[in-house]
Design an enzyme around this catalytic site. Structure first.
Site, PDB file in Angstrom:
ATOM      1  CB  CYS A   1      -0.951  -0.003   1.195  1.00  0.00           C
ATOM      2  SG  CYS A   1      -2.026  -1.455   1.222  1.00  0.00           S
TER       3      CYS A   1
ATOM      4  CG  HIS B   1      -6.760   0.692   1.327  1.00  0.00           C
ATOM      5  ND1 HIS B   1      -5.746   1.196   0.542  1.00  0.00           N
ATOM      6  CD2 HIS B   1      -6.141   0.142   2.412  1.00  0.00           C
ATOM      7  CE1 HIS B   1      -4.583   0.947   1.106  1.00  0.00           C
ATOM      8  NE2 HIS B   1      -4.799   0.319   2.250  1.00  0.00           N
TER       9      HIS B   1
ATOM     10  CG  HIS C   1      -2.219   4.340   5.696  1.00  0.00           C
ATOM     11  ND1 HIS C   1      -2.032   4.277   4.333  1.00  0.00           N
ATOM     12  CD2 HIS C   1      -2.432   3.058   6.095  1.00  0.00           C
ATOM     13  CE1 HIS C   1      -2.110   3.019   3.922  1.00  0.00           C
ATOM     14  NE2 HIS C   1      -2.362   2.265   4.974  1.00  0.00           N
TER      15      HIS C   1
ATOM     16  CD  GLU D   1      -2.112   7.541   9.894  1.00  0.00           C
ATOM     17  OE1 GLU D   1      -1.670   8.329   9.045  1.00  0.00           O
ATOM     18  OE2 GLU D   1      -3.061   6.749   9.666  1.00  0.00           O
TER      19      GLU D   1
ATOM     20  CE  LYS E   1      -5.890   4.088   2.559  1.00  0.00           C
ATOM     21  NZ  LYS E   1      -5.041   5.232   2.984  1.00  0.00           N
TER      22      LYS E   1
ATOM     23  CG  PHE F   1      -0.217  -5.766   4.696  1.00  0.00           C
ATOM     24  CD1 PHE F   1      -0.654  -5.018   5.764  1.00  0.00           C
ATOM     25  CD2 PHE F   1      -1.094  -6.690   4.141  1.00  0.00           C
ATOM     26  CE1 PHE F   1      -1.927  -5.166   6.292  1.00  0.00           C
ATOM     27  CE2 PHE F   1      -2.374  -6.859   4.654  1.00  0.00           C
ATOM     28  CZ  PHE F   1      -2.789  -6.103   5.726  1.00  0.00           C
TER      29      PHE F   1
END
Length: 418
Positions: A168, A344, A307, A318, A339, A405
């Site tokens: 991502c 996403h 994010h 975060e 998002k 990830f």
């Protein structure tokens, strides 16, 4: 190379294909400002079994109309979206499609899974429908560098044409590495961005199996993704593409280009702790590196595009990182997670959110986190933008976060044109 010896990097073009069904960047931003959602209940028409999930789908995108039949016929959907966004950004930068030497212009692209639609179709042809011959263009349809290559070929761009696949964070890293090429003088202009088309049956089923995808029905799907919300239940997938034209500042000024803002800082780090669980310390390192390179103090950042995936572990991690980096300023820092409105986009999400950050700076407006009305206790400590967006905000600088990830973190820092 010291900061003093680096060339400044201007953002001179933006382009996208977005889940609201259009390619108009300003209209897209206006919809975000109103807190609208493009997320709807989606089932891929080729699904071999029933599966419906909330998702952001580019329903109005006609590849043949935008790219022409010959190019559309030899590209997977992820590449079609990407080339369309790249063309739009190039046009927005005021650059002709052909007709000049372009050995110092290049491409830097990101995608997490590339041509998954074509790959799934190939498997179905063999194992479901019993065909005995593969599509003759199977290899070039599924390869991850197809979008970048088609942009370079169709626009005649002769500098480096590179593709990054870092989950991502892919397209945020593509933008940051393009910045490096311009800073060093390797390239004068780069189309930098990313694209993704992950709404195949296999990818949707795989994400569902991880138990991180929010559920919904026809009435509730639009608000399934609720970053930072008490009781949030996960992310929703989306498809689309976004691109920025990055340019040597002096080159942009010499040709009289409109400059949206300056890309001034880029930070990377690796959590090195867990394959899928985020780590606040790794995120703080990336943010601090981006701020340091940009020459920005924490209190100079007015807006941060988080994010913010709406997962139970990702959001508080975060926010903890933001509190560590911004200290007392965190309580005044405007934060939103877009998002919630477009889904996403996996490898393309960093580019789309960078584009949103660029327009926020250029317009002096900050979009909200949609559907956020009760901030979870573990997500407090920053100034969440809720409801509708904020107008007439005197922004000097803004940041876009992308975390992936594998533990890869990428942060982009932008400065307003003074």
């Amino acid at each position: 190379m010291s900061n003093a010896g680096r060339r400044r990097v201007a953002v001179t073009g933006v382009g996208l294909v977005n889940p609201f069904g259009g390619m108009d960047a300003q209209d897209f931003f206006a919809r975000l400002m109103r807190g609208e959602s493009a997320v709807r209940l989606h089932q891929h028409p080729a699904s071999p079994a029933p599966l419906a999930q909330p998702a952001g789908v580019c329903t109005g995108f006609d590849a043949e109309a935008v790219l022409g039949r010959p190019l559309a016929a030899v590209t997977d959907r992820y590449a079609q979206l990407g080339v369309a966004a790249g063309f739009a950004a190039w046009d927005d930068a005021g650059m002709p499609r052909q007709g000049e030497e372009r050995d110092e212009y290049g491409v830097s692209w990101g995608t997490g899974i590339g041509g998954t639609m074509s790959m799934e179709k190939g498997y179905n042809d063999f194992f479901v429908h019993g065909k005995d011959r593969a599509h003759p263009l199977s290899v070039v349809l599924v390869m991850n560098n197809a979008a970048a290559s088609h942009l370079a070929i169709n626009l005649g761009l002769g500098s480096a044409c590179l593709t990054y696949s870092v989950a991502c964070a892919s397209s945020a890293i593509a933008i940051g590495e393009a910045m490096r090429r311009i800073q060093s003088g390797e390239s004068q202009m780069v189309i930098a961005g990313g694209s993704e088309a992950p709404l195949s049956f296999s990818i949707m089923r795989a994400w569902e199996a991880m138990r991180v995808v929010a559920q919904g029905n026809e009435e509730t799907a639009f608000m399934a993704c609720r970053p930072f919300q008490e009781g949030r239940s996960g992310l929703v997938l989306g498809e689309g593409a976004a691109a920025l034209v990055l340019e040597d500042w002096a080159h942009a000024q010499a040709r009289g280009a409109r400059i949206y803002c300056e890309l001034a800082g880029y930070g990377q780090s690796c959590d090195h702790t867990h394959l899928v669980k985020p780590d606040a310390y790794g995120q703080t390192r990336a943010m601090n590196l981006a701020l340091r390179e940009a020459g920005l103090a924490a209190e100079e950042i007015g807006y941060l595009n988080a994010h913010g995936t709406a997962t139970r572990e990702g959001d508080p991690s975060e926010i903890e990182a933001l509190r560590q980096v911004f200290g007392v300023h965190a309580e005044q820092l405007l934060v939103s997670a877009s998002k919630s409105m477009h889904g996403h986009l996996l490898g393309a999400t960093g580019a789309l959110e960078a584009l949103i950050t660029v327009l926020a700076l250029a317009r002096g407006e900050v979009p909200p986190t949609a559907h956020l009305d009760h901030v979870a206790e573990d997500c407090r400590g920053v100034r969440h933008v809720m409801g509708e967006g904020l107008c007439n905000v005197p922004l000097r600088a803004a940041v876009s976060n992308s975390f992936a990830f594998g533990g890869s973190n990428a942060v982009l820092a932008f400065k307003a044109v003074s």
